[in-house]
Design a protein around this motif. Structure first.
Motif, PDB file in Angstrom:
ATOM      1  N   PRO A 174       0.826  -1.210   0.000  1.00 22.83           N
ATOM      2  CA  PRO A 174       0.000   0.000   0.000  1.00 22.83           C
ATOM      3  C   PRO A 174       0.863   1.265   0.000  1.00 22.83           C
ATOM      4  O   PRO A 174       2.051   1.227   0.306  1.00 22.83           O
ATOM      5  CB  PRO A 174      -0.777  -0.111   1.321  1.00 22.83           C
ATOM      6  CG  PRO A 174      -0.668  -1.524   1.748  1.00 22.83           C
ATOM      7  CD  PRO A 174       0.606  -2.048   1.184  1.00 22.83           C
ATOM      8  N   THR A 175       0.247   2.380  -0.323  1.00 23.28           N
ATOM      9  CA  THR A 175       0.931   3.671  -0.341  1.00 23.28           C
ATOM     10  C   THR A 175       0.943   4.261   1.061  1.00 23.28           C
ATOM     11  O   THR A 175      -0.119   4.439   1.678  1.00 23.28           O
ATOM     12  CB  THR A 175       0.176   4.643  -1.277  1.00 23.28           C
ATOM     13  OG1 THR A 175       0.013   4.016  -2.536  1.00 23.28           O
ATOM     14  CG2 THR A 175       0.919   5.951  -1.427  1.00 23.28           C
ATOM     15  N   VAL A 176       2.121   4.545   1.572  1.00 20.08           N
ATOM     16  CA  VAL A 176       2.229   5.169   2.890  1.00 20.08           C
ATOM     17  C   VAL A 176       2.018   6.674   2.713  1.00 20.08           C
ATOM     18  O   VAL A 176       2.744   7.320   1.961  1.00 20.08           O
ATOM     19  CB  VAL A 176       3.609   4.880   3.515  1.00 20.08           C
ATOM     20  CG1 VAL A 176       3.756   5.570   4.861  1.00 20.08           C
ATOM     21  CG2 VAL A 176       3.812   3.375   3.666  1.00 20.08           C
ATOM     22  N   SER A 177       1.011   7.218   3.383  1.00 18.52           N
ATOM     23  CA  SER A 177       0.609   8.607   3.126  1.00 18.52           C
ATOM     24  C   SER A 177       1.526   9.621   3.804  1.00 18.52           C
ATOM     25  O   SER A 177       1.540  10.783   3.433  1.00 18.52           O
ATOM     26  CB  SER A 177      -0.813   8.831   3.630  1.00 18.52           C
ATOM     27  OG  SER A 177      -0.842   8.713   5.046  1.00 18.52           O
ATOM     28  N   GLY A 178       2.254   9.188   4.841  1.00 17.93           N
ATOM     29  CA  GLY A 178       3.011  10.156   5.634  1.00 17.93           C
ATOM     30  C   GLY A 178       2.137  10.829   6.679  1.00 17.93           C
ATOM     31  O   GLY A 178       2.567  11.783   7.323  1.00 17.93           O
ATOM     32  N   HIS A 179       0.916  10.356   6.835  1.00 18.32           N
ATOM     33  CA  HIS A 179       0.027  10.894   7.861  1.00 18.32           C
ATOM     34  C   HIS A 179      -0.062   9.871   8.997  1.00 18.32           C
ATOM     35  O   HIS A 179      -0.224   8.676   8.748  1.00 18.32           O
ATOM     36  CB  HIS A 179      -1.396  11.129   7.320  1.00 18.32           C
ATOM     37  CG  HIS A 179      -1.439  12.048   6.138  1.00 18.32           C
ATOM     38  ND1 HIS A 179      -2.618  12.509   5.617  1.00 18.32           N
ATOM     39  CD2 HIS A 179      -0.451  12.605   5.378  1.00 18.32           C
ATOM     40  CE1 HIS A 179      -2.367  13.302   4.589  1.00 18.32           C
ATOM     41  NE2 HIS A 179      -1.057  13.365   4.416  1.00 18.32           N
TER      42      HIS A 179
END
Ligand code: FAD
Length: 393
Positions: A174-179
């Motif tokens: 999955p894409t890690v949002s940085g949030h």
């Protein structure tokens, strides 16, 4: 007919088991954990998911625990002013159902109890799914304990890090949002009267926000604090370091910091999603919930979508007279644009909440100028009851 097999007993997996059993199909569900459980945190329920509760026969139980807040209020986490508000009392008149909030564990328990009362469902804990082989007549599932089981189809409801997805779609991580989200629940009586509002309050600030709302008939307050950070790469439900949280919220309003200061123990999540994609279904295997369409939580719809998936999937199986591959393909086709829109718009809402500088000024001007009816109407694409063939209820 061999049972339909389900990997994962979260809200999506249990919802699917219940929907399938109600539609007349036998189900075996495998959960990797030693017991069925959900984390202690809140969940928002849009009017769109209430039709699913009716279809699953759990509406009364959900209503027993849920809170119906008066309004959604968005405030500036730095200046303190209210940016916009959406009164929620018109939801039933407009969408046929309320907007509510509940404890995830309560919703999960309601689904679990309903599944346990269904003779057509077998629930098995401590049973991690390892791999599967599909053929023209069915699916053979291999569990980590070495046992193989046979089913007529497999639903991967195994969440964000789905193993089933790795085989069906092979599209990486999955894409890690940085949030980062920090979550906590605290007893309502520990808060002073002025902090106990019967509403969903969102304090929006540059690269951060705090949401709080009451749960469990107003007995506890749920808090979710989110900020941008590359401090953690990935993770799930771990103990959060409060010092990091404090650093990010240092410049926020005293009301925000006062609320945060009441928490002793936080759990934190590294928020991830994926680009929407077709291809969740391969023959007799399909995906559901976060395994199929993981999304950021800014529209508060991940679990809502999982339950819509569950009911839609059962309706397609019933319509196809047990032709599993056809039903799974139709289900994906019926769900992919709706869930893809929510995945996409969730990112946009995150940008709106976390705007700073001129962007924040523009947001405040734009949202501040909207009348409440327009605000409610703007969500019609999401909150109206979704329609698909076979949903005559
Ligand atoms: P999960 O809940 O992840 O369940 C997957 C299950 O599969 C787990 O029980 C896991 O143990 C099991 N499993 C995994 N691998 C295996 C295996 N190999 N074999 C067997 N079992 C396995 N949604 C909303 O609708 N409203 C909200 O307000 C909301 N707020 C949110 C706030 C935050 C901070 C976050 C992070 C999410 C929020 N969501 C919200 C999203 C929601 O939590 C998820 O979308 C939802 O829980 C997904 O359910 P699921 O059943 O698909 O996956």
């Amino acid at each position: 007919m061999d049972p339909i097999l389900i990997a994962g007993g979260g809200i999506g997996g249990l919802g699917a088991a219940l929907a399938l059993a109600r539609a007349g199909f036998p189900v075996r569900l495998f959960e990797r954990s030693a017991e069925f459980r959900e984390v202690g945190a809140g969940i928002q329920l849009g009017p769109n998911v209430f039709h699913m509760f009716d279809r699953l026969g759990i509406r009364t139980a959900v209503d027993r625990d849920a809170v119906r807040p008066d309004m959604l209020s968005m405030r500036c986490a730095v200046g303190g002013q209210e940016i916009t508000r959406v009164p929620l009392d018109g939801m039933v008149a407009r969408y046929g159902n309320p907007y509510a909030v509940t404890h995830r564990a309560d919703l999960h328990r309601t689904l679990l109890e309903a599944c346990e009362a269904e003779p057509a469902i077998t629930l098995e804990t401590n049973r991690p799914v390892a791999v599967f082989i599909e053929d023209a007549a069915g699916v053979t599932l291999r569990l980590e304990d070495g046992e193989s089981v046979r089913g007529s189809g497999l639903i991967g409801a195994d969440g964000l890090w789905s193993r089933t997805r790795q085989v069906v779609m092979a599209d990486g991580r999955p894409t890690v949002s940085g949030h980062i989200a920090y979550r906590a629940v605290l007893p309502m009586e520990s808060l002073p009267e002025e902090m106990r509002g019967h509403r969903v309050t969102l304090w929006a600030g540059p690269r951060l926000h705090l949401v709080h709302y009451p749960l469990r008939r107003g007995e506890v307050m749920n808090l979710v604090a989110v900020f941008h950070s590359d401090h953690y790469v990935e993770g799930w439900d771990q103990a959060g370091d409060p010092r990091l949280l404090w650093r990010h919220f240092a410049a926020t309003r005293p009301e925000v910091r006062e609320m945060l200061s009441r928490i002793e123990t936080w759990r934190f999540w590294v928020l991830c999603d994926r680009e929407p994609r077709r291809g969740w279904t391969r023959g007799r295997v399909t995906l559901l919930g976060d395994a199929a369409h993981p999304m950021l939580q800014y529209l508060a719809q991940g679990a809502n979508m999982a339950l819509e998936d569950a009911v839609c999937l059962a309706d397609q199986l019933r319509r196809s007279d047990g032709d599993v591959a056809r039903a799974f393909a139709e289900y994906e086709d019926l769900r992919v644009l709706r869930t893809g829109r929510v995945q996409t718009m969730a990112r946009v809402f995150g940008d709106i909440y976390h705007a700073g500088g001129v962007r924040a000024e523009l947001r405040d001007q734009w949202l501040g100028a909207r009348d409440p009816v327009a605000a409610r109407e703007g969500m019609a694409w999401l909150y109206e009851r979704p329609r698909w063939p076979g949903d005559e209820g």
